[in-house]
Design a protein around this motif. Sequence first.
Motif, short mmCIF file in Angstrom:
data_model
loop_
_atom_site.label_atom_id
_atom_site.label_comp_id
_atom_site.label_asym_id
_atom_site.label_seq_id
_atom_site.Cartn_x
_atom_site.Cartn_y
_atom_site.Cartn_z
N TYR A 262 0.87 -1.16 0.00
CA TYR A 262 0.00 0.00 0.00
C TYR A 262 0.91 1.22 0.00
CZ TYR A 262 -3.84 -2.90 1.81
OH TYR A 262 -4.81 -3.84 2.00
N GLU B 154 0.37 -6.00 0.54
CA GLU B 154 -0.97 -6.29 0.06
C GLU B 154 -1.17 -7.80 -0.11
OE1 GLU B 154 -3.94 -4.33 -3.18
OE2 GLU B 154 -1.93 -4.79 -3.88
N GLN C 166 -9.65 -6.82 2.71
CA GLN C 166 -9.26 -7.00 1.31
C GLN C 166 -10.23 -7.97 0.63
OE1 GLN C 166 -7.00 -4.31 1.12
NE2 GLN C 166 -6.09 -5.62 -0.42
N ASP D 233 -12.34 -8.34 -3.40
CA ASP D 233 -12.91 -7.84 -4.65
C ASP D 233 -13.15 -9.02 -5.59
OD1 ASP D 233 -10.46 -8.39 -6.09
OD2 ASP D 233 -9.64 -6.54 -5.26
N GLU E 105 -6.06 2.99 -2.70
CA GLU E 105 -6.53 1.80 -1.97
C GLU E 105 -7.64 1.10 -2.74
OE1 GLU E 105 -8.27 0.73 2.47
OE2 GLU E 105 -9.04 2.45 1.37
N GLY E 106 -7.67 -0.24 -2.62
CA GLY E 106 -8.70 -1.00 -3.30
C GLY E 106 -9.59 -1.77 -2.35
N GLY F 66 -8.38 1.31 -5.96
CA GLY F 66 -7.33 0.32 -6.22
C GLY F 66 -6.43 0.64 -7.39
N LYS G 236 -3.66 2.06 -7.03
CA LYS G 236 -2.35 1.87 -6.38
C LYS G 236 -1.44 3.09 -6.46
CE LYS G 236 -2.36 -3.15 -7.23
NZ LYS G 236 -2.82 -3.53 -5.91
#
Length: 574
Positions: A106, A151, A229, A231, A523-524, A544, A546
Amino acid sequence: MKILEKNISEQDRGLYRKDGGGNEWLKLGEKGQEQVLSDKEILELAKLVKKIEDHYGLPQDIEWAQENGKFYITQSRPITTLSGIIQKHKTLLGKFMKGFERDVFYPLVPVSILAAGAGGFTPNFGRKVKDLNIKFLIAMKKGKAFVLMSETRYNMISENFFVKYMRDNKILSKTISYLETLEEEINGIYFDLSYKNIESYKEEEIIKKLERLISLVREYNCTAWFSTQFDKELVFEFINKHNLDLKPEVVENVWDKAIIPTEDSFDKRRHKKILNLILNLRNVKDMAEEMQYAYSGYIEIKSIKDMEENIKKDYSEYLRNHKMASKELKKEELEYKETKESFKNWRDSLNKEEKQLVDYIQTILVLRDKKKDVMGKGIVINFKVGERFFREIGLNNELIYYCAFEEFLKGKNYLEKIKEEIISRQEGVLFLHNYDGSTEFEYKNFEDIKKKMEEKYIKSCKRDEESLMGQVAYKGDIEGKVKTVLRLSEFNKFKKGDILVTSMTRPEFMPLMRKAKAIITDEGGITSHAAIVARELKKPCIIGTKIATQVLEDGDLVEVDADNGVVRILEKAK
């Protein structure tokens, strides 16, 4: 220890011994495309290599051989061609980077050393993730700060929990029940450690209560970490890796609706709570102290005076007219009821497999957002205790952010002994927090480290010169000029209609998010604050990326194509 990635090189020929002596090259055919070592053998060799690197304190270039199932190390030498970031482990940055040379981080999320107290690891959690080598590094200097975390390693925590859930749904309800028990005790200590009581309690009592509070907050944070975290791409990865009984088409069918929150976000909960406090005739000062956690972030704790001013400014009409507060609450509750009813009707139409995924997504959307409440309470109480101790030893409150939770537990006399050291931290300090809870300080050049990490991170991210890729949090397609905002001191430069670019949004970013045309974050994850709030506000949002904060500059004209998750740079600022 786990295998994160495999890169299998293909060979056309191999060198073999001749029966009569000497060697000869032979064609390998299909055999040259196969994995030579089994996964078990790879892990066995990796553990051997790790022992050697631990012994020398440096990444090693190692040559090895295998005969009759046994490994032999033929040569080991230090790798001298790596970036200057990877130094001998005498430096904290070198120690942090050990084992993370090819990992993803991150970038530059603002977090103070004080906030690490609430976000640290418990001994129990440390034992569970020992093989992952979870750790984080915080750098601070004169009000600036950033944190580095792996991450990939944190994704594994989400992976482990999701796989368990898909095989036994009961684990989720059991976990939520445990978290609710923790939260109840956390709330009790939060209200007990009011400013009034902190002044009247003996130092030993305060320390005992603070230690218990942070222990509970850390336990909550670690237990709920799997919600951080998550997705769509990760879900597909988990399905393939673990042969889960979840079809990819099921994920595609429900995803867009499943990620729309049906419970109140952090910000809506805060809004409703203040309205209820107004209706209960609470005075503004009491409200300010009770809600201090909800207005404070990882890098700044608002004073009670600032809190009072914020509440008076944001809720002036409701404070003057309680009927308006009542009407607003009824409107919010009606919207909430309609949202829940509509979602229930849709969920009822799904099959068992689809419901299983949807229920998981909805739960973690709420959980990560609630985690902010819990961590906020831990950080605020730690700061309040720091205020008393620092006042008594004659230190400025701004220095509280440079101190670790463990230092407050040693009491006022200890803080007085390291007074000069604390003052010196303003000029640049590194703070390493390991999976086992151990912590270390080091005094290094902040700007140099920041620059090196930015360069490393940008190089690790695939992109072209004119666009950035990210995940869609809320769809839409819009053009506008960007403003990058990382800290509160930069809020004034943001104007209505700008496109907000930031590392990660936090509750204090709400005024900017309301004014923004669109939102872009480094951030994702579908449970990030930006993703949840963007869906509430119905603002195009890409998360996300980055590296958006490091690539985009104030005034750049961009297209936010949140239908496809692409930020296109149309014109660079002059």
